[in-house]
Enzyme design. Structure first.
Site, PDB file in Angstrom:
ATOM      1  N   HIS A  58       0.860  -1.187   0.000  1.00  0.00           N
ATOM      2  CA  HIS A  58       0.000   0.000   0.000  1.00  0.00           C
ATOM      3  C   HIS A  58       0.894   1.234   0.000  1.00  0.00           C
ATOM      4  O   HIS A  58       2.142   1.111  -0.076  1.00  0.00           O
ATOM      5  CB  HIS A  58      -0.957  -0.035   1.199  1.00  0.00           C
ATOM      6  CG  HIS A  58      -0.277  -0.292   2.506  1.00  0.00           C
ATOM      7  ND1 HIS A  58       0.675   0.552   3.043  1.00  0.00           N
ATOM      8  CD2 HIS A  58      -0.390  -1.330   3.398  1.00  0.00           C
ATOM      9  CE1 HIS A  58       1.103   0.072   4.193  1.00  0.00           C
ATOM     10  NE2 HIS A  58       0.487  -1.079   4.435  1.00  0.00           N
ATOM     11  N   HIS A  75       4.098   1.201   2.184  1.00  0.00           N
ATOM     12  CA  HIS A  75       5.265   0.514   1.599  1.00  0.00           C
ATOM     13  C   HIS A  75       5.871   1.368   0.482  1.00  0.00           C
ATOM     14  O   HIS A  75       7.092   1.490   0.371  1.00  0.00           O
ATOM     15  CB  HIS A  75       4.850  -0.835   1.003  1.00  0.00           C
ATOM     16  CG  HIS A  75       4.241  -1.797   1.973  1.00  0.00           C
ATOM     17  ND1 HIS A  75       2.896  -2.098   1.987  1.00  0.00           N
ATOM     18  CD2 HIS A  75       4.782  -2.551   2.967  1.00  0.00           C
ATOM     19  CE1 HIS A  75       2.645  -2.987   2.930  1.00  0.00           C
ATOM     20  NE2 HIS A  75       3.770  -3.275   3.545  1.00  0.00           N
ATOM     21  N   SER A  77      -1.697  -3.676   5.641  1.00  0.00           N
ATOM     22  CA  SER A  77      -2.212  -4.723   4.752  1.00  0.00           C
ATOM     23  C   SER A  77      -3.428  -5.391   5.391  1.00  0.00           C
ATOM     24  O   SER A  77      -4.310  -5.895   4.697  1.00  0.00           O
ATOM     25  CB  SER A  77      -1.128  -5.754   4.470  1.00  0.00           C
ATOM     26  OG  SER A  77       0.033  -5.117   3.984  1.00  0.00           O
TER      27      SER A  77
HETATM   28  P1  AMP Z   1       4.901  -5.411   6.319  1.00  0.00           P
HETATM   29  O1  AMP Z   1       4.700  -5.729   4.869  1.00  0.00           O
HETATM   30  O2  AMP Z   1       3.629  -5.181   7.062  1.00  0.00           O
HETATM   31  O3  AMP Z   1       5.857  -6.344   6.999  1.00  0.00           O
HETATM   32  O4  AMP Z   1       5.616  -3.999   6.344  1.00  0.00           O
HETATM   33  C1  AMP Z   1       6.795  -3.760   5.626  1.00  0.00           C
HETATM   34  C2  AMP Z   1       7.330  -2.412   6.031  1.00  0.00           C
HETATM   35  O5  AMP Z   1       6.370  -1.407   5.720  1.00  0.00           O
HETATM   36  C3  AMP Z   1       7.608  -2.301   7.539  1.00  0.00           C
HETATM   37  O6  AMP Z   1       8.817  -1.600   7.736  1.00  0.00           O
HETATM   38  C4  AMP Z   1       6.419  -1.501   8.026  1.00  0.00           C
HETATM   39  O7  AMP Z   1       6.693  -0.746   9.193  1.00  0.00           O
HETATM   40  C5  AMP Z   1       6.174  -0.584   6.845  1.00  0.00           C
HETATM   41  N1  AMP Z   1       4.817  -0.042   6.888  1.00  0.00           N
HETATM   42  C6  AMP Z   1       3.673  -0.747   7.057  1.00  0.00           C
HETATM   43  N2  AMP Z   1       2.615   0.091   7.117  1.00  0.00           N
HETATM   44  C7  AMP Z   1       3.119   1.347   6.984  1.00  0.00           C
HETATM   45  C8  AMP Z   1       2.535   2.659   6.978  1.00  0.00           C
HETATM   46  N3  AMP Z   1       1.226   2.837   7.111  1.00  0.00           N
HETATM   47  N4  AMP Z   1       3.358   3.718   6.827  1.00  0.00           N
HETATM   48  C9  AMP Z   1       4.704   3.542   6.696  1.00  0.00           C
HETATM   49  N5  AMP Z   1       5.305   2.340   6.686  1.00  0.00           N
HETATM   50  C10 AMP Z   1       4.528   1.256   6.838  1.00  0.00           C
END
Ligand code: AMP
Length: 290
Positions: free
Chosen positions: A42, A45, A194
């Site tokens: 999203h 990311h 997500s």
């Molecule tokens: P994930 O795919 O949930 O493991 O997240 C991958 C990276 O994206 C991690 O470093 C999360 O902290 C970051 N992330 C997830 N949601 C957000 C958001 N709303 N704003 C900024 N970074 C995010």
């Protein structure tokens, strides 16, 4: 409008091939930026990929739904997997390479080494999800050692996670700079996740209670409230009185040690976690003194 054919973004699964591609870039003196993700990308990311694009010459994104960071009754099986859409987002955000390892590549037979960051992993998320951070720190160690980037980008949305990863890189002398990028939110304040895809319209409305509780804390502390226990009580009250919300924690902690505090100090962060229906959401905000 040009209708020039754009080649799809390069993907790689195997670690030796990934290393060879990164080595080619290094030999041309390119700096390497790395954005680890679990996919279902999203705008949060995308903001990390864009930051890597600004700061580094060659940008690698990993997409791997890491089984070891999910508890036995958590959502590993239903976690959204939308690789084609993710690849398009990586490409338009300016990534150069997407690494998509399989479970077998990351955890071959007889895998038996784990990375544990003590203390910081035991509170907050770690109290409710006791095996979660060991899964995260083990996989992030493997991801970082496979890519050996100059800079790795993480989101402030997972505040405790980035704090633990910073500690881990210091403790293990992993020579990677960790950059933490701001949380991206929908216009109404909901932090992008997500897992928001799981929410029904009614749950989506109730989920706003998390960012509202954080706003309340920000405003109270900025206005000079000196009793943080009072602020925490009001955050909990807001969450506890919102339909469909089941509070896990709402607290204010030292920004480095993650220890709970009851009086304001220069570096502090409010964190919340709650179930909204069956979906567990987290959010946080740095608080500023008046
Ligand atoms: P994930 O795919 O949930 O493991 O997240 C991958 C990276 O994206 C991690 O470093 C999360 O902290 C970051 N992330 C997830 N949601 C957000 C958001 N709303 N704003 C900024 N970074 C995010």
């Amino acid at each position: 409008m040009s209708d020039q054919f754009t080649a799809p973004i390069t993907t790689v699964a195997e670690i030796p091939a990934l290393r060879a591609m990164i080595q080619t870039q290094r030999s041309q003196h390119a700096s390497i930026g790395f954005v680890p993700t679990m996919g279902a990308l999203h705008s949060g990311h995308v903001s990390l990929i864009e930051a890597a694009r600004r700061d580094c010459d060659f940008v690698v994104v990993s997409i791997f739904v890491n089984p070891t960071q999910f508890g036995p009754n958590e959502d590993f099986d239903k976690y959204p997997r939308v690789l084609e859409q993710d690849l398009a987002k990586c490409q338009s955000a300016g990534a150069d390479l997407v690494w998509t390892p399989t479970k077998e590549i990351m955890y071959p037979p007889h895998f038996s080494t784990h990375v544990t960051v003590e203390t910081l992993s035991q509170t907050l998320e770690g109290a409710t999800r006791p095996t979660h951070f060991e899964g995260v720190t083990t996989v992030v160690t493997k991801l970082l050692l496979s890519c050996l980037p100059d800079v790795a980008f993480f989101g402030a949305k997972d505040y405790q996670q980035q704090a633990i990863i910073r500690r881990m890189c210091l403790d293990l002398n992993i020579p990677v700079e960790i950059k933490t990028c701001p949380t991206i939110r929908d216009a109404d304040g909901l932090a992008l996740s997500s897992r928001n895809a799981y929410l029904s319209p009614a749950e989506r409305a109730s989920a706003l209670a998390l960012s509202r509780a954080l706003k309340l804390a920000e405003e109270k502390v900025r206005a000079g409230e000196a009793d943080l226990n009072q602020v925490k009580a009001e955050m909990r009250q807001l969450l506890n009185t919102t339909p469909l919300v089941k509070l896990d924690y709402a607290t204010i902690v030292d920004a480095d040690t993650l220890e709970e505090i009851s009086s304001p100090q220069s570096e502090m962060v409010a964190l919340v976690a709650a179930y909204v229906g069956a979906t567990r959401l987290i959010d946080n905000s740095r608080l500023s003194l008046p």
